[in-house]
Design a protein around this motif. Structure first.
Motif, PDB file in Angstrom:
ATOM      1  N   VAL A 248       0.841  -1.213   0.000  1.00 22.52           N
ATOM      2  CA  VAL A 248       0.000   0.000   0.000  1.00 22.52           C
ATOM      3  C   VAL A 248       0.868   1.251   0.000  1.00 22.52           C
ATOM      4  O   VAL A 248       0.603   2.230  -0.722  1.00 22.52           O
ATOM      5  CB  VAL A 248      -0.950  -0.024   1.202  1.00 22.52           C
ATOM      6  CG1 VAL A 248      -1.686   1.302   1.350  1.00 22.52           C
ATOM      7  CG2 VAL A 248      -1.964  -1.160   1.056  1.00 22.52           C
ATOM      8  N   ARG A 249       1.909   1.252   0.813  1.00 19.40           N
ATOM      9  CA  ARG A 249       2.803   2.423   0.860  1.00 19.40           C
ATOM     10  C   ARG A 249       3.500   2.646  -0.490  1.00 19.40           C
ATOM     11  O   ARG A 249       3.640   3.784  -0.953  1.00 19.40           O
ATOM     12  CB  ARG A 249       3.844   2.238   1.961  1.00 19.40           C
ATOM     13  CG  ARG A 249       3.282   2.407   3.365  1.00 19.40           C
ATOM     14  CD  ARG A 249       4.362   2.180   4.398  1.00 19.40           C
ATOM     15  NE  ARG A 249       3.871   2.413   5.759  1.00 19.40           N
ATOM     16  CZ  ARG A 249       4.593   2.224   6.857  1.00 19.40           C
ATOM     17  NH1 ARG A 249       5.846   1.781   6.744  1.00 19.40           N
ATOM     18  NH2 ARG A 249       4.063   2.459   8.047  1.00 19.40           N
ATOM     19  N   ASN A 250       3.949   1.577  -1.087  1.00 19.28           N
ATOM     20  CA  ASN A 250       4.634   1.711  -2.386  1.00 19.28           C
ATOM     21  C   ASN A 250       3.691   2.252  -3.452  1.00 19.28           C
ATOM     22  O   ASN A 250       4.083   3.054  -4.309  1.00 19.28           O
ATOM     23  CB  ASN A 250       5.188   0.353  -2.817  1.00 19.28           C
ATOM     24  CG  ASN A 250       6.354  -0.082  -1.943  1.00 19.28           C
ATOM     25  OD1 ASN A 250       6.985   0.746  -1.273  1.00 19.28           O
ATOM     26  ND2 ASN A 250       6.637  -1.398  -1.932  1.00 19.28           N
ATOM     27  N   ARG A 251       2.437   1.792  -3.427  1.00 19.28           N
ATOM     28  CA  ARG A 251       1.484   2.290  -4.425  1.00 19.28           C
ATOM     29  C   ARG A 251       1.227   3.767  -4.216  1.00 19.28           C
ATOM     30  O   ARG A 251       1.132   4.533  -5.190  1.00 19.28           O
ATOM     31  CB  ARG A 251       0.189   1.484  -4.300  1.00 19.28           C
ATOM     32  CG  ARG A 251      -0.884   1.890  -5.314  1.00 19.28           C
ATOM     33  CD  ARG A 251      -2.092   0.973  -5.184  1.00 19.28           C
ATOM     34  NE  ARG A 251      -1.740  -0.370  -5.617  1.00 19.28           N
ATOM     35  CZ  ARG A 251      -1.758  -0.746  -6.909  1.00 19.28           C
ATOM     36  NH1 ARG A 251      -2.072   0.103  -7.853  1.00 19.28           N
ATOM     37  NH2 ARG A 251      -1.432  -1.984  -7.226  1.00 19.28           N
ATOM     38  N   LYS A 252       1.076   4.191  -2.976  1.00 21.75           N
ATOM     39  CA  LYS A 252       0.854   5.606  -2.712  1.00 21.75           C
ATOM     40  C   LYS A 252       2.048   6.457  -3.140  1.00 21.75           C
ATOM     41  O   LYS A 252       1.919   7.571  -3.624  1.00 21.75           O
ATOM     42  CB  LYS A 252       0.572   5.831  -1.235  1.00 21.75           C
ATOM     43  CG  LYS A 252      -0.804   5.346  -0.796  1.00 21.75           C
ATOM     44  CD  LYS A 252      -1.023   5.662   0.679  1.00 21.75           C
ATOM     45  CE  LYS A 252      -2.414   5.222   1.128  1.00 21.75           C
ATOM     46  NZ  LYS A 252      -2.652   5.509   2.558  1.00 21.75           N
ATOM     47  N   ALA A 253       3.265   5.889  -2.949  1.00 23.28           N
ATOM     48  CA  ALA A 253       4.476   6.641  -3.301  1.00 23.28           C
ATOM     49  C   ALA A 253       4.604   6.832  -4.808  1.00 23.28           C
ATOM     50  O   ALA A 253       5.164   7.818  -5.296  1.00 23.28           O
ATOM     51  CB  ALA A 253       5.709   5.934  -2.735  1.00 23.28           C
ATOM     52  N   LYS A 254       4.135   5.867  -5.568  1.00 24.96           N
ATOM     53  CA  LYS A 254       4.253   5.945  -7.039  1.00 24.96           C
ATOM     54  C   LYS A 254       3.219   6.859  -7.657  1.00 24.96           C
ATOM     55  O   LYS A 254       3.379   7.343  -8.779  1.00 24.96           O
ATOM     56  CB  LYS A 254       4.107   4.528  -7.623  1.00 24.96           C
ATOM     57  CG  LYS A 254       5.290   3.607  -7.311  1.00 24.96           C
ATOM     58  CD  LYS A 254       5.062   2.255  -7.889  1.00 24.96           C
ATOM     59  CE  LYS A 254       6.267   1.358  -7.563  1.00 24.96           C
ATOM     60  NZ  LYS A 254       6.083  -0.007  -8.118  1.00 24.96           N
ATOM     61  N   VAL A 255       2.114   7.085  -6.951  1.00 28.78           N
ATOM     62  CA  VAL A 255       1.078   7.947  -7.475  1.00 28.78           C
ATOM     63  C   VAL A 255       1.273   9.359  -6.900  1.00 28.78           C
ATOM     64  O   VAL A 255       0.954   9.609  -5.753  1.00 28.78           O
ATOM     65  CB  VAL A 255      -0.322   7.416  -7.098  1.00 28.78           C
ATOM     66  CG1 VAL A 255      -1.401   8.321  -7.653  1.00 28.78           C
ATOM     67  CG2 VAL A 255      -0.507   6.001  -7.627  1.00 28.78           C
ATOM     68  N   THR A 256       1.858  10.308  -7.738  1.00 27.03           N
ATOM     69  CA  THR A 256       2.132  11.684  -7.291  1.00 27.03           C
ATOM     70  C   THR A 256       1.471  12.662  -8.250  1.00 27.03           C
ATOM     71  O   THR A 256       1.391  12.429  -9.471  1.00 27.03           O
ATOM     72  CB  THR A 256       3.643  11.948  -7.255  1.00 27.03           C
ATOM     73  OG1 THR A 256       4.166  11.701  -8.557  1.00 27.03           O
ATOM     74  CG2 THR A 256       4.349  11.043  -6.268  1.00 27.03           C
ATOM     75  N   PRO A 257       0.980  13.779  -7.825  1.00 35.90           N
ATOM     76  CA  PRO A 257       0.311  14.771  -8.698  1.00 35.90           C
ATOM     77  C   PRO A 257       1.322  15.518  -9.579  1.00 35.90           C
ATOM     78  O   PRO A 257       2.435  15.762  -9.172  1.00 35.90           O
ATOM     79  CB  PRO A 257      -0.382  15.685  -7.691  1.00 35.90           C
ATOM     80  CG  PRO A 257       0.415  15.577  -6.441  1.00 35.90           C
ATOM     81  CD  PRO A 257       0.948  14.191  -6.402  1.00 35.90           C
ATOM     82  N   LEU A 258       0.946  15.869 -10.846  1.00 37.82           N
ATOM     83  CA  LEU A 258       1.756  16.662 -11.798  1.00 37.82           C
ATOM     84  C   LEU A 258       1.372  18.132 -11.718  1.00 37.82           C
ATOM     85  O   LEU A 258       0.172  18.472 -11.743  1.00 37.82           O
ATOM     86  CB  LEU A 258       1.553  16.162 -13.233  1.00 37.82           C
ATOM     87  CG  LEU A 258       1.999  14.693 -13.482  1.00 37.82           C
ATOM     88  CD1 LEU A 258       1.643  14.330 -14.910  1.00 37.82           C
ATOM     89  CD2 LEU A 258       3.476  14.532 -13.220  1.00 37.82           C
TER      90      LEU A 258
END
Length: 380
Positions: free
Chosen positions: A369-379
């Protein structure tokens, strides 16, 4: 301004090193889950009533103890063998009433768990019926498969101390019952033998009386016959026996002696009346009664037979009636093989494994879950 998401990449490959590193980083969390699982598992295992399986052998008495019955057995009236003692002991156990009484006495079943006395009684009967009384099988062990040299009692329960107390109570009660039963059987056998002896004496006495009566009747008939023949002889003037044998001269000149069946009165009234006199003068007729000697011998032998008296004395010298300790079987309560069925260690071990597995799954899911959140970042 508009926000765009940076492109993400789906990577289905598993990095084993990263996986192990993740697990290692979460070791304390995993340990916490394991500790909680062990705590709950241990509490369940130790708070849960412990169960056990108890097996007790029932062996025949030793040959040394059996030798104490040898003097009584040698007489052959009432034989007590190792097999008789063991079989009697097992029979009383198989009735289950002794178990029911002991279960009630030592409260192997909690009375407070039942609403009525009838329900409690039924539970006792069911528990007593569940006790396995196993016969010996494959005693010499020659065949493959299960082997059991002796009779045995098998029981599953939750209170070992109470069960041993029940066994001890049942052992004493069964032993006492066997002893009382053997005494009763001996007394019955002795009474039957005494009655049989009495009946035989009565029969012999009756046979003697009949023999005397037969003599009286035969003598009376004989005297009547003799008096008649004597009267005929006197009438004919035959005083002495004159025709015992007659001599004839054949035509060939050969002399032949011919014995013929002559009338009894031709013996002469002197001989006949003498026989009457002798018969009437008999003071003791026993010597003239047919078969009387044999009958009196049989009666005397039966009256003088001391087998039953000796059997009683010898029986009372055995452990059944003497001060010697009586044993119906070798039954050592404290040699009972008690095997725990609770598996507490196994429960704790399984709890530990389950806790570790849950901890590892939690750590891996949290890391994913943490890794998925880290990969999804706003542009921007």
């Amino acid at each position: 301004m508009s926000e765009e998401l940076k492109p993400t990449y789906q990577d289905d490959e598993i990095d084993l090193v990263e996986l192990l590193q993740t697990i290692w980083d979460g070791k304390w969390l995993i340990a916490t889950f394991a500790a909680i699982a062990v705590l709950f598992g241990g509490a369940f295992a130790f708070l849960k009533p412990s169960t056990f399986e108890a097996t007790t052998d029932i062996r025949p008495v030793t040959t040394i103890h059996a030798q104490l019955y040898s003097p009584s057995n040698a007489l052959g009236f009432f034989t007590v063998s190792r097999e008789l003692l063991l079989n009697s002991f097992v029979e009383f156990l198989d009735e289950r009433s002794l178990f029911e009484a002991a279960i009630r006495k030592y409260e192997l079943i909690d009375r407070s768990k039942f609403e009525t006395e009838q329900d409690y009684d039924n539970a006792i009967v069911e528990l007593a019926a569940s006790i396995e009384l196993l016969p010996p099988i494959n005693e010499d062990g020659a065949d493959k498969g299960e082997s059991r040299r002796y009779w045995s009692i098998k029981f599953e329960g939750s209170e070992a101390k109470k069960w041993l107390a029940v066994l001890s109570e049942v052992t004493q009660a069964a032993t006492l019952n066997v002893q009382e039963n053997l005494i009763s059987r001996f007394d019955t056998a002795l009474l039957v033998a005494q009655q049989s002896k009495g009946f035989k004496l009565e029969d012999l006495q009756l046979a003697i009386q009949n023999a005397n009566s037969d003599y009286t009747r035969k003598t009376s008939d004989r005297l009547a016959f003799l008096r008649e023949q004597a009267a005929i002889a006197r009438k004919l003037g035959v005083a002495k026996n004159t025709l015992e044998a007659q001599t004839f001269m054949a035509n060939t000149g050969v002399v032949a002696n011919v014995k013929s069946d002559t009338p009894f009165y031709l013996r002469g009234y002197e001989a006949i009346e003498k026989e009457i006199e002798l018969i009437e003068s008999r003071d003791d007729i026993r010597a003239f009664v047919d078969g009387l000697v044999k009958l009196e011998q049989d009666k005397r032998a039966l009256e003088q037979d001391r087998t039953l008296d000796r059997a009683k004395v010898l029986f009372e010298s055995t452990p059944i009636k003497s001060s010697e300790p009586f044993m119906a079987a070798e039954f050592d309560v404290y040699a009972t093989d008690i095997e725990s069925k609770s598996k507490r260690s196994l429960i704790v071990a399984l709890s530990l494994v389950l806790g570790v597995m849950v901890g590892v799954m939690f750590v891996l899911i949290r890391s994913a879950v943490r890794n998925r959140k880290a990969k999804v970042t706003p542009l921007v």
